[in-house]
Design an enzyme around this catalytic site. Structure first.
Site, PDB file in Angstrom:
ATOM      1  CG  ASP A 177      56.189 -11.006  39.310  1.00  0.00           C
ATOM      2  OD1 ASP A 177      55.813 -10.228  39.754  1.00  0.00           O
ATOM      3  OD2 ASP A 177      55.622 -12.345  38.831  1.00  0.00           O
ATOM      4  CE1 TYR A 180      56.638 -15.284  41.865  1.00  0.00           C
ATOM      5  CE2 TYR A 180      58.571 -14.012  41.339  1.00  0.00           C
ATOM      6  CZ  TYR A 180      57.534 -14.713  41.082  1.00  0.00           C
ATOM      7  OH  TYR A 180      57.155 -14.882  39.841  1.00  0.00           O
ATOM      8  CG  ASN A 210      51.610 -11.003  39.124  1.00  0.00           C
ATOM      9  OD1 ASN A 210      52.671 -11.148  38.144  1.00  0.00           O
ATOM     10  ND2 ASN A 210      51.080 -11.877  39.661  1.00  0.00           N
ATOM     11  CG  HIS A 304      49.921 -16.265  34.110  1.00  0.00           C
ATOM     12  ND1 HIS A 304      49.258 -15.929  34.902  1.00  0.00           N
ATOM     13  CD2 HIS A 304      51.308 -16.673  34.336  1.00  0.00           C
ATOM     14  CE1 HIS A 304      50.097 -16.201  36.236  1.00  0.00           C
ATOM     15  NE2 HIS A 304      51.355 -16.619  35.888  1.00  0.00           N
ATOM     16  CG  HIS A 333      52.555 -12.989  34.250  1.00  0.00           C
ATOM     17  ND1 HIS A 333      52.198 -12.933  35.598  1.00  0.00           N
ATOM     18  CD2 HIS A 333      51.373 -13.003  33.604  1.00  0.00           C
ATOM     19  CE1 HIS A 333      51.002 -12.942  35.942  1.00  0.00           C
ATOM     20  NE2 HIS A 333      50.382 -13.037  34.880  1.00  0.00           N
ATOM     21  CB  VAL A 334      54.474 -17.233  31.071  1.00  0.00           C
ATOM     22  CG1 VAL A 334      54.467 -18.996  30.828  1.00  0.00           C
ATOM     23  CG2 VAL A 334      53.069 -16.796  30.752  1.00  0.00           C
ATOM     24  CG  HIS A 335      56.691 -18.866  36.507  1.00  0.00           C
ATOM     25  ND1 HIS A 335      56.092 -19.257  37.777  1.00  0.00           N
ATOM     26  CD2 HIS A 335      56.613 -17.450  36.585  1.00  0.00           C
ATOM     27  CE1 HIS A 335      55.473 -18.054  38.293  1.00  0.00           C
ATOM     28  NE2 HIS A 335      55.992 -17.051  37.728  1.00  0.00           N
TER      29      HIS A 335
END
Length: 432
Positions: A177, A180, A210, A304, A333-335
């Site tokens: 990522d 964005y 993703n 997620h 992925h997990v912020h």
């Protein structure tokens, strides 16, 4: 970049197809923060290099990547002396189309062999281009990695980059990522300009997330078009057939970048490649092994949960990493930030990897602030703040991990841990 007919169509299309990014809205996100757009300077000549970034190729070469608005030779001139004429190398040029967007000319030149731990001065394109510089990683310990995921391009991102710039790092590792852009291709250009001050000076080694997929059913069927064109990594050198997974050695460390959004099952090419790559590791030469993925295999945040890229990939590949005695697995992925103990199959295991989730670089979607309660014993530290990590590998046995919080625009060391390499632990011999 050259854009033909780019307007509200691309913006609205990007928003309309946001659902095809995967399970992005499985929890309640805070309001988005606006993108920190870096515009192209008005007086920039069409042949002037921009969006310059570098990446390691083997242990003594560097790939220089940049973009121009017009056709110009893909040539890099470099030297250890500032202002000197130096060695000239010519590479390749490509471009890509995405809906109505056409990229600029993407140039790539691999230079070397280079001396370790050395500052090189270089120019992209013509001799009139600005002189830039980079430092090569060391050939042996110590080595310091900056680690950050889910970077994006917001004010939060800018704060994170400023703090990374203040650290004495040798290489940046990014578990997916990046921009964005989410289908809006000019945001890839803005991201390239945003990170250039850092990415042109130290190698940035990345894997996909993703948000890099950008696949639109029936309209744009090919995934990772912009990512593969703009951020080419040294996959061929490690025997991989895809830019989405690869490995490399640097200063006594074997780093493996895996693809959470390409096939990873036991019959997949990635699985076969990983199995072979792990089997080739010589712990006498690279006593440390790091793995980067995007979707975390362990996660106690409410964000997620239940995604196949986490559950199925873990089921397929966790045993391989455990048997090879991988030291640390980084994910994004997990912020938020979370550090686990050494864990295998959900249980504490002193011969398993430490799992660290660091998808807290500053993306526009904000923090994932809710965690499962009660906290499982295997989760040792968790906090929903933006920041970055640093892994300072001191020698073949010891490394210091620190996580630097910057949610309040000030760098604060919030978590730290001394690690011992599994290769130095007699009870943790590699399992065949």
């Amino acid at each position: 970049m050259a854009v033909r007919g780019l307007g509200l169509f691309v913006v609205s299309t990007g928003l309309a197809f946001n659902g095809f990014l995967g399970n992005l809205d499985t929890y309640n996100r805070p309001p988005d923060r606006p993108n920190f757009i870096v515009q192209q300077p008005e007086n920039l000549k069409s042949a002037s290099p921009q969006q310059v970034h570098i990446s390691s190729v083997g242990e003594d070469k560097m790939r220089i990547s940049w973009i121009t608005d017009s056709s110009t030779p893909a040539t890099v001139e470099y030297s250890t002396i500032s202002g000197a004429k130096g060695t000239s190398v010519t590479g390749t040029t490509s471009s890509y189309d995405y809906l109505v967007y056409k990229s600029g000319e993407i140039h790539e030149v691999v230079i070397g062999p280079l001396n370790p731990n050395t500052i090189y001065y270089y120019r992209c394109g013509s001799h009139s281009a600005p002189e830039l510089s980079f430092k090569t990683p060391p050939a042996q310990f110590p080595i310091n990695f900056a680690v950050v995921g889910d970077l994006g391009q917001t004010d939060w991102t800018n704060s994170t980059l400023q703090h990374i710039a203040q650290s004495n790092y040798d290489m940046l590792l990014l578990p997916g990522d990046l921009s964005y852009a989410d289908f809006i291709q000019p945001l890839w250009d803005s991201f390239g300009r945003l990170v250039e001050p850092l990415a042109s000076q130290r190698p940035w080694m990345v894997t996909q997330g993703n948000h890099e997929t950008e696949k639109i059913p029936l309209i744009h069927k090919e995934p990772f078009t912009a990512y593969n064109a703009r951020w080419r990594m040294p996959f061929e050198e490690s025997g991989s057939d895809s830019n989405l997974y690869y490995s490399f050695n640097v200063a006594g460390v074997h780093v493996i970048m895996l693809g959470s959004y390409t096939d990873f099952g036991p019959t997949s090419s990635q699985y076969s490649w990983l199995q072979a790559d792990l089997g080739k590791i010589d712990r006498s030469k690279t006593p440390w092994t790091l793995v980067l993925i995007h979707a975390p295999w362990y996660n106690t945040n409410t964000a997620h949960q239940g995604e196949k890229e986490s559950i199925d990939m873990k089921a397929s590949m966790e045993k391989l990493l455990y048997q090879a005695r991988v030291d640390v697995v980084f994910a994004g992925h997990v912020h938020a930030y979370e550090r686990f103990t050494r864990v295998y199959n959900g249980n504490n295991d002193n011969c398993a990897p430490v799992y660290i989730n660091i998808g807290d670089g500053g993306n526009r979607e904000g923090l994932a602030s809710k965690y499962q309660k009660p906290k499982p014993d295997i989760s040792l530290f968790r906090e929903a703040s933006f920041g970055h990590g640093e892994l300072n590998i001191v020698n073949s046995t010891n490394a210091l991990w620190t996580w630097h919080r910057n949610d309040d625009d000030e760098a604060v060391t919030s978590d730290s841990l001394w690690l011992t390499s599994l290769s130095s632990v007699p009870a943790c011999k590699v399992q065949n």
